[in-house]
Scaffold this motif. Structure first.
Motif, PDB file in Angstrom:
ATOM      1  N   ASP A  42     -51.172  43.818  57.488  1.00 50.21           N
ATOM      2  CA  ASP A  42     -50.936  42.911  56.367  1.00 50.21           C
ATOM      3  C   ASP A  42     -51.844  41.691  56.450  1.00 50.21           C
ATOM      4  OD1 ASP A  42     -49.315  42.123  54.009  1.00 50.21           O
ATOM      5  OD2 ASP A  42     -48.704  40.479  55.314  1.00 50.21           O
ATOM      6  N   GLY A  43     -52.016  41.136  57.644  1.00 50.68           N
ATOM      7  CA  GLY A  43     -52.925  40.001  57.807  1.00 50.68           C
ATOM      8  C   GLY A  43     -54.364  40.371  57.498  1.00 50.68           C
ATOM      9  N   SER A  46     -55.299  42.742  55.417  1.00 51.55           N
ATOM     10  CA  SER A  46     -55.393  42.929  53.964  1.00 51.55           C
ATOM     11  C   SER A  46     -55.501  41.592  53.246  1.00 51.55           C
ATOM     12  CB  SER A  46     -54.175  43.696  53.451  1.00 51.55           C
ATOM     13  OG  SER A  46     -54.121  44.993  54.011  1.00 51.55           O
ATOM     14  N   ARG A  47     -54.751  40.593  53.714  1.00 54.95           N
ATOM     15  CA  ARG A  47     -54.835  39.269  53.088  1.00 54.95           C
ATOM     16  C   ARG A  47     -56.234  38.682  53.238  1.00 54.95           C
ATOM     17  NH1 ARG A  47     -49.659  38.372  55.336  1.00 54.95           N
ATOM     18  NH2 ARG A  47     -50.605  37.159  57.038  1.00 54.95           N
ATOM     19  N   ARG A  58     -58.448  40.372  50.776  1.00 58.81           N
ATOM     20  CA  ARG A  58     -58.188  39.962  49.394  1.00 58.81           C
ATOM     21  C   ARG A  58     -58.812  38.607  49.088  1.00 58.81           C
ATOM     22  NH1 ARG A  58     -53.051  42.431  50.239  1.00 58.81           N
ATOM     23  NH2 ARG A  58     -52.125  40.433  50.859  1.00 58.81           N
TER      24      ARG A  58
END
Length: 236
Positions: free
Chosen positions: A106-107, A109-110, A113
């Motif tokens: 998740d980190g 992916s952030r 983004r």
């Protein structure tokens, strides 16, 4: 030759406000063409760089070595920038053994983004100007036309005998403003639509790569997690 001189004479003899409108539209047209050429080069380069990156990335290259190659460059753009941001965050988070796999991915992916947002902002640079030029140039030209025609009829009202020859030059010079407005607007609208479509395609490609790369990193994180657990189980 005479028509060209007649056109120049009409412009030079126009009222100050109409000349100002023509000057604004001419400046808008020149600026638009400069931005069109510049964006065309940038987007073409972005497409080319993306294809080169994808060819190398999916060739089975070692990701650590590939990241080091990109980090050694002075500047990285496009899909390569998204990859570098994601892989850098992945390595940073993986150094902490307490980071869960899902939090790690998740980190990552952030981080990608954020990089994607910056890349799209860079690609969309100059496009708002083209959109504005395409939207308002016809109205600016129409304003010049209305003002020029109004002045022609006001001057005509002071004459005892009105003829077409008396009003025609004023109307003709006023209509030049409308023509210049369309000349500035049409290329800007066409270029804006074309470039917006290209940016949208690039954004979709970048987004698809992010999803695929996140899946690869997720599998790597799971495999590393399993390898770290199995030796402990064997020792027990």
């Amino acid at each position: 030759m005479s028509s060209e001189l007649s056109f120049v004479d009409l412009v030079l003899e126009a009222s100050f406000l109409v000349q100002l409108v023509m000057l604004i539209l001419l400046a808008a047209s020149i600026t638009s063409w400069a931005f069109i050429l510049e964006r065309s080069r940038v987007l073409s380069s972005a497409n080319s760089e993306m294809k080169k990156f994808e060819d190398k990335f999916w060739s089975g290259v070692d990701l650590n070595r590939f990241y080091q190659e990109l980090a050694a460059r002075q500047s990285v753009q496009g899909m390569a920038s998204i990859f570098a941001a994601g892989f850098k965050e992945f390595v940073r988070l993986r150094k902490s053994s307490s980071t869960p796999v899902e939090a790690l991915v998740d980190g990552t992916s952030r981080a990608m983004r954020v990089s994607l947002s910056r890349e799209i902002d860079s690609l969309e640079n100059r496009l708002p100007f083209l959109a504005t030029t395409g939207s308002i140039s016809p109205y600016i030209g129409l304003f010049g036309t209305v003002w020029g025609i109004m002045n022609s009829f006001v001057a005509l009202g002071g004459q005892q005998q009105a003829t077409l020859a008396m009003v025609a030059p004023g109307i003709a010079e006023a209509l030049i403003a409308t023509a210049m407005g369309l000349f500035a607007a049409i290329p800007a609208v066409i270029a804006y639509n074309r470039f917006s479509h290209q940016v949208e395609k690039l954004e979709n490609s970048y987004g698809n790569f992010m999803e695929e790369f996140s899946s690869i990193l997720h599998r790597q994180a799971l495999a590393a997690n399993v390898d770290s657990v199995n030796p402990a189980q064997k020792a027990g």
